[in-house]
Design a protein around this motif. Structure first.
Motif, PDB file in Angstrom:
ATOM      1  N   SER A 164       0.856  -1.184   0.000  1.00 48.72           N
ATOM      2  CA  SER A 164       0.000   0.000   0.000  1.00 48.72           C
ATOM      3  C   SER A 164       0.890   1.231   0.000  1.00 48.72           C
ATOM      4  CB  SER A 164      -0.908   0.016   1.229  1.00 48.72           C
ATOM      5  OG  SER A 164      -1.675   1.199   1.280  1.00 48.72           O
ATOM      6  N   ASP A 165       0.708   2.056  -1.004  1.00 48.95           N
ATOM      7  CA  ASP A 165       1.527   3.257  -1.143  1.00 48.95           C
ATOM      8  C   ASP A 165       0.642   4.491  -0.967  1.00 48.95           C
ATOM      9  OD1 ASP A 165       3.538   5.021  -1.681  1.00 48.95           O
ATOM     10  OD2 ASP A 165       3.513   4.732  -3.854  1.00 48.95           O
ATOM     11  N   ILE A 166       0.104   4.632   0.239  1.00 45.35           N
ATOM     12  CA  ILE A 166      -0.725   5.795   0.564  1.00 45.35           C
ATOM     13  C   ILE A 166      -0.198   6.391   1.864  1.00 45.35           C
ATOM     14  CG2 ILE A 166      -3.033   6.679   1.068  1.00 45.35           C
ATOM     15  CD1 ILE A 166      -4.215   4.459  -0.542  1.00 45.35           C
ATOM     16  N   ALA A 167       0.628   7.379   1.752  1.00 45.02           N
ATOM     17  CA  ALA A 167       1.204   8.027   2.928  1.00 45.02           C
ATOM     18  C   ALA A 167       1.655   9.440   2.545  1.00 45.02           C
ATOM     19  CB  ALA A 167       2.387   7.212   3.453  1.00 45.02           C
ATOM     20  N   PRO A 168       1.255  10.417   3.339  1.00 44.53           N
ATOM     21  CA  PRO A 168       0.342  10.296   4.485  1.00 44.53           C
ATOM     22  C   PRO A 168      -1.093  10.061   4.016  1.00 44.53           C
ATOM     23  CG  PRO A 168       0.815  12.594   4.064  1.00 44.53           C
ATOM     24  CD  PRO A 168       1.693  11.819   3.113  1.00 44.53           C
ATOM     25  N   VAL A 169      -1.899   9.523   4.905  1.00 41.46           N
ATOM     26  CA  VAL A 169      -3.306   9.253   4.576  1.00 41.46           C
ATOM     27  C   VAL A 169      -4.113  10.536   4.764  1.00 41.46           C
ATOM     28  CG1 VAL A 169      -5.351   7.900   5.117  1.00 41.46           C
ATOM     29  CG2 VAL A 169      -3.072   6.851   5.280  1.00 41.46           C
ATOM     30  N   PRO A 170      -4.737  11.061   3.696  1.00 36.81           N
ATOM     31  CA  PRO A 170      -5.500  12.305   3.848  1.00 36.81           C
ATOM     32  C   PRO A 170      -6.784  12.090   4.638  1.00 36.81           C
ATOM     33  CG  PRO A 170      -5.806  11.417   1.644  1.00 36.81           C
ATOM     34  CD  PRO A 170      -4.750  10.561   2.310  1.00 36.81           C
ATOM     35  N   GLU A 171      -7.256  13.138   5.285  1.00 36.04           N
ATOM     36  CA  GLU A 171      -8.502  13.074   6.054  1.00 36.04           C
ATOM     37  C   GLU A 171      -9.685  13.280   5.113  1.00 36.04           C
ATOM     38  OE1 GLU A 171      -9.393  12.407   9.157  1.00 36.04           O
ATOM     39  OE2 GLU A 171      -7.333  11.852   9.691  1.00 36.04           O
ATOM     40  N   ILE A 172     -10.021  12.249   4.365  1.00 30.64           N
ATOM     41  CA  ILE A 172     -11.146  12.320   3.442  1.00 30.64           C
ATOM     42  C   ILE A 172     -12.052  11.118   3.677  1.00 30.64           C
ATOM     43  CG2 ILE A 172      -9.844  13.557   1.681  1.00 30.64           C
ATOM     44  CD1 ILE A 172      -9.671  10.888   0.133  1.00 30.64           C
ATOM     45  N   ARG A 173     -13.250  11.224   3.135  1.00 36.30           N
ATOM     46  CA  ARG A 173     -14.206  10.124   3.196  1.00 36.30           C
ATOM     47  C   ARG A 173     -14.458   9.648   1.774  1.00 36.30           C
ATOM     48  NH1 ARG A 173     -16.397   9.994   8.362  1.00 36.30           N
ATOM     49  NH2 ARG A 173     -18.046   8.555   7.732  1.00 36.30           N
ATOM     50  N   ILE A 174     -14.631   8.363   1.630  1.00 34.54           N
ATOM     51  CA  ILE A 174     -14.908   7.770   0.326  1.00 34.54           C
ATOM     52  C   ILE A 174     -16.113   6.849   0.457  1.00 34.54           C
ATOM     53  CG2 ILE A 174     -12.475   7.900  -0.376  1.00 34.54           C
ATOM     54  CD1 ILE A 174     -12.310   4.874   0.152  1.00 34.54           C
ATOM     55  N   PRO A 175     -16.744   6.452  -0.659  1.00 37.41           N
ATOM     56  CA  PRO A 175     -17.861   5.522  -0.561  1.00 37.41           C
ATOM     57  C   PRO A 175     -17.454   4.221   0.138  1.00 37.41           C
ATOM     58  CG  PRO A 175     -17.789   6.498  -2.738  1.00 37.41           C
ATOM     59  CD  PRO A 175     -16.529   6.921  -2.037  1.00 37.41           C
ATOM     60  N   ARG A 176     -18.301   3.769   0.997  1.00 33.74           N
ATOM     61  CA  ARG A 176     -18.040   2.535   1.733  1.00 33.74           C
ATOM     62  C   ARG A 176     -18.043   1.338   0.766  1.00 33.74           C
ATOM     63  NH1 ARG A 176     -18.678   1.540   7.205  1.00 33.74           N
ATOM     64  NH2 ARG A 176     -19.686   3.558   7.510  1.00 33.74           N
ATOM     65  N   LEU A 177     -17.321   0.291   1.129  1.00 34.92           N
ATOM     66  CA  LEU A 177     -17.249  -0.929   0.316  1.00 34.92           C
ATOM     67  C   LEU A 177     -16.827  -0.618  -1.113  1.00 34.92           C
ATOM     68  CD1 LEU A 177     -20.445  -2.793   1.590  1.00 34.92           C
ATOM     69  CD2 LEU A 177     -18.081  -3.251   2.217  1.00 34.92           C
TER      70      LEU A 177
END
Length: 353
Positions: A235-248
């Motif tokens: 997983s290449d997500i850093a830093p993790v932004p404070e966002i919301r995405i659709p569940r599932l």
């Protein structure tokens, strides 16, 4: 409809026969007191007449302003401007002493039997009741869509395949005697994964990205307990932004990459989840070096009628609804697949409400 027809007759009479001069009572009943505002304009774009309702809505049309042109009326009242040249219908709202009202304005060319133009009639109709009914219908439709979406999420909750549970429990069973501590860890991972995937409020269709990544980590841990190094995940997500995405959304894409991409290969392969922070959006991608697929197969995956896999067409449609753009899939047989989607940067915290 009565006012429109009467207005046509009245205008024709004014310009051709002075019809209502000899029947004044009809003028008052049909034209003067019509519920719709009616404005009669001659071929030189001058106001020929206006009924009481039109003068109430637009005092500029009263007889004392008889020399004012319709063009000047349009400049004073922009909502009528679209009527200057065309015969279209437009809607607008105005604040009146009795409250906000919604009107529809329509321009109608008036012609004689031989097609000769003799003027134009502007009709302003009060459609407030219709507009309010339409709002109620739209609200009902939105509620129905929301209920459908919550039902859809309930359906997705049930997509935990029985064989996934059976296989995981079998692995746990085999670990109990030879590696009890590992079995205990796997039970905890499975329990947490099921809680995250199955026990959430269906009226909360979005999730913090950080939580979704944690769910993916749990899923990978469970699958690696069974398949070991056949699954190589990064997983290449850093830093993790404070966002919301659709569940599932992300977890099913990773699951599809594993199940349909790398597990069909005896040696397995890698799955890489990444995110690129662009100026106006976050670009997510799930990439694998699995068996890949032909272009025709990609088209089938995005088809609403496609039933294989964990709802790729469903994920595509949900993204289209939330963000206006869906999944982008590139794949090549025997080389792998890359699935991308973008999440626009928005001020509001939740994009799915």
């Amino acid at each position: 409809l009565l006012s429109v027809v009467s207005g046509v007759l009245y205008l024709f009479g004014i310009f051709q026969y002075n019809l209502f001069q000899v029947v004044p009572i009809a003028t008052d009943q049909i034209f003067r007191d019509a519920r719709d505002g009616i404005l009669l304009v001659d071929l030189e774009n001058q106001i020929a007449d206006a009924n009481h309702q039109m003068m109430r809505l637009y005092p500029d049309t009263e007889p004392k302003h008889a020399r004012i042109s319709f063009g000047e009326i349009c400049r004073l009242h922009p909502e009528l401007d679209v009527m200057c040249d065309g015969d279209d219908a437009e809607s607008f709202s105005r604040n009146l002493p009795e409250g906000e009202k919604t009107f529809q304005v329509r321009a109608t060319r008036i012609r004689t039997d031989d097609g000769t133009a003799i003027g134009k009639m502007i009709t302003v109709s009060d459609v407030t009741s219709f507009a309010e009914t339409q709002k109620l219908l739209e609200q009902g439709l939105n509620n129905a869509v929301f209920r459908a979406e919550t039902t859809e999420l309930s359906f997705l909750q049930a997509q935990i395949k029985p064989h996934f549970l059976n296989n995981t429990l079998s692995v746990i069973s085999s670990l109990i005697s030879r590696d009890p501590s590992r079995a205990k860890e796997l039970i905890a991972d499975l329990g947490e994964f099921l809680v995250r995937q199955c026990y959430f409020e269906v009226d909360s269709p979005d999730i913090r990205l950080e939580e979704e990544l944690e769910t993916i980590d749990l899923y990978i841990a469970i699958q690696k307990a069974r398949f070991g190094d056949r699954i190589r995940y990064t997983s290449d997500i850093a830093p993790v932004p404070e966002i919301r995405i659709p569940r599932l959304l992300l977890q099913p894409l990773v699951e599809n990459a594993i199940r349909h991409g790398i597990l069909p290969k005896s040696e397995g392969g890698y799955v890489r989840l990444s995110m690129e922070d662009l100026s106006n959006e976050y670009l997510f991608s799930v990439e694998d070096d699995g068996v890949g697929m032909a272009e025709e197969k990609v088209k089938q995956l995005l088809s609403p009628d496609h039933k294989t896999g964990i709802g790729v067409a469903n994920l595509h449609r949900r993204l289209l609804k939330y963000y206006g753009s869906g999944l982008a899939i590139t794949s090549e047989p025997l080389k792998g697949t890359r699935v991308c989607f973008s999440v626009p940067k928005r001020e509001e915290e939740s994009p799915c409400g």
